[in-house]
Enzyme design. Structure first.
Site, PDB file in Angstrom:
ATOM      1  N   HIS A 117     -26.051  31.357  18.085  1.00  0.00           N
ATOM      2  CA  HIS A 117     -25.463  29.987  17.748  1.00  0.00           C
ATOM      3  C   HIS A 117     -26.613  28.989  18.301  1.00  0.00           C
ATOM      4  O   HIS A 117     -26.198  27.769  18.128  1.00  0.00           O
ATOM      5  CB  HIS A 117     -23.777  29.863  18.649  1.00  0.00           C
ATOM      6  CG  HIS A 117     -23.280  28.719  17.967  1.00  0.00           C
ATOM      7  ND1 HIS A 117     -22.832  28.560  16.723  1.00  0.00           N
ATOM      8  CD2 HIS A 117     -22.900  27.423  18.375  1.00  0.00           C
ATOM      9  CE1 HIS A 117     -21.948  27.706  16.654  1.00  0.00           C
ATOM     10  NE2 HIS A 117     -22.153  26.790  17.323  1.00  0.00           N
ATOM     11  N   SER A 169     -22.573  24.005  13.182  1.00  0.00           N
ATOM     12  CA  SER A 169     -21.345  23.987  14.049  1.00  0.00           C
ATOM     13  C   SER A 169     -20.495  22.856  13.989  1.00  0.00           C
ATOM     14  O   SER A 169     -19.963  22.643  12.434  1.00  0.00           O
ATOM     15  CB  SER A 169     -21.820  24.271  15.638  1.00  0.00           C
ATOM     16  OG  SER A 169     -20.871  24.738  16.382  1.00  0.00           O
ATOM     17  N   ASP A 214     -23.396  35.488  17.254  1.00  0.00           N
ATOM     18  CA  ASP A 214     -22.905  34.325  17.714  1.00  0.00           C
ATOM     19  C   ASP A 214     -21.721  34.348  18.491  1.00  0.00           C
ATOM     20  O   ASP A 214     -20.693  34.982  17.886  1.00  0.00           O
ATOM     21  CB  ASP A 214     -22.570  33.436  16.204  1.00  0.00           C
ATOM     22  CG  ASP A 214     -22.287  31.956  16.426  1.00  0.00           C
ATOM     23  OD1 ASP A 214     -21.679  31.683  17.639  1.00  0.00           O
ATOM     24  OD2 ASP A 214     -22.881  31.138  15.785  1.00  0.00           O
TER      25      ASP A 214
END
Lengths: 279, 279
Positions: A258, A149, A225
């Site tokens: 995620h 991320s 995600d």
């Protein structure tokens, strides 16, 4: 180790998982990081994998949830997990999860009050590698970098800016174009000021557009995600790599989100990919 | 699923890691547990592995740090991780880490105030298996059980009392003889009263002395475990198994401690051992 305080060491998967703290000159704060060192013959050195973490994380998230040690032990890789920002009472902060402490975005801030401590680019690119080289059995000619991320953004941008240092670059659900998404626009404006020209050295897609090159990239992205469409937008990286002739392997993983459940599923596979390239 | 609230599901290692809550009739409290279910053909069922956790733990510790999902997916095992006690404002507690909430010791308490809610034996032996059988694709004729520390005590005692139900029993750093060590003496006296005769059904070594039998046991124990000499004392299990003709494989792991770094190193190996026996 001189200048490094050992917070903990635990034997794990045929190696030693350590957590360490030192006084950083880059951030002017104490900084904590973790290092896993597989068993190895005395006097030998091992390639180094860097894992840069995402928003809200410390070194601890991937250290506890990443499931990387077995693969690192098999492959003979040192695994380094830094923190994501300076921290502490004297360090500027806001209540937001996506800015301030826990959200350093791997830049050297130029804007007050952030510029006093938020110098994560210098910390990750200069200070911590020197410390790792001095204190661990690391072969610094063989380094790979990955991250998740915000840390995927860090891995891509640091890798693209330092192709001679990192032989292999990958990412999990990275913010590929922070200049074009809300998380990145907020962070880069806050740390670097309002002129988007100053942001381009901290944006993987912009770096590629401006001529930065690596041979290949590996990216895993879950299609469940919740940040995919608004914050991550891997198709922007796909287009930039296509135009630049960079061999991007973008794997869309069906059903994965995620979280660290996605990272831990595919991290060993990334480590094998890096190990092949680190020799 | 009727009567079960889904708190989260995440795709991981080719399966689904879920966390669930239900109102337990055994403990008269809400109870949270996690279940990992590997992908499988529709209509088929999978063997079930139980993991009982140690002092201070909830379902979350092994779920986050256990590194079991890859092996479970490869082997086709459902993995169930219950909590270690009833919890909540209306539940009796003391500030101690080794008694009360987080320290149920897998017994049905007979002593007030604990008897109102601390009925973890009934919960683990009766209520939760029925719920798993009803709500998950579980083959309850093929169950194995393992656990860590207090949960290793739970796995050994529940396995020894129910040899027809659990085809395979193993443990990590178990409390093998709670009647003979401080953690166990405090807990068994507190929950069951001062008469040690009432403790024997909750003490693996005493159960074996009193005639309980399983064919074999697998135990991993780190030799750097700070609780080894005072609380765990695996040599007591070794002597009892030797006298009873139980094939105990006791592996002393050099350098390993009492943490999840030890569990996560050897848990996949235990799962393979169980899978061989669950067919």
């Amino acid at each position: 180790m001189i200048g490094i305080e050992t917070l903990s060491t635990n034997r794990a998967h045929g190696g030693v998982q350590g957590v360490y703290r030192h006084q950083s000159s880059a951030t002017a704060t104490p900084m904590t990081f973790s290092v896993f060192v597989p068993d190895h013959a005395p006097g030998t050195t091992l390639p180094v994998m860097w894992f840069l973490s995402g928003l809200t994380c410390t070194h601890a998230n991937v250290t506890e949830k990443g499931e990387y040690r077995q693969a690192c032990a098999e492959l003979g890789l040192i695994f380094v997990a830094p923190d994501t920002s300076p921290r502490g009472e004297g360090v500027a902060d806001v209540p937001d999860y996506d800015f301030g402490q826990g959200a350093g975005f791997y830049v050297d801030a130029t804007e007050a009050p952030w510029s006093a401590h938020f110098r994560m680019r210098s910390y990750i690119e200069q200070e911590l590698p020197a410390l790792i080289a001095a204190a661990f059995p690391a072969d610094m000619t063989r380094q790979g970098i990955t991250g998740h991320s915000m840390g995927g953004h860090g891995a891509l941008t640091i890798g693209l800016r330092n192709p001679d240092r990192f032989r292999s670059v990958s990412a999990f659900a990275p913010i590929v174009a922070p200049s074009q998404v809300p998380w990145g626009q907020k962070a880069l404006a806050g740390y670097l000021g309002d002129d988007p020209a100053a942001w381009r050295a901290h944006d993987a897609v912009a770096l590629i557009e401006d001529g930065a090159r690596v041979g290949e990239l590996l990216v895993d992205q879950g299609d469940a995600d919740s940040f995919l469409a608004d914050q991550l937008r891997p198709q922007l990286l796909e287009a930039a790599c296509h135009a630049a002739g960079i061999a991007l392997t973008l794997r869309i993983q069906p059903g994965y989100d995620h979280s660290y459940y996605c990272i831990s599923t595919f991290l060993a596979d990334h480590l094998r990919w890096h190990a092949e390239r680190l020799g």
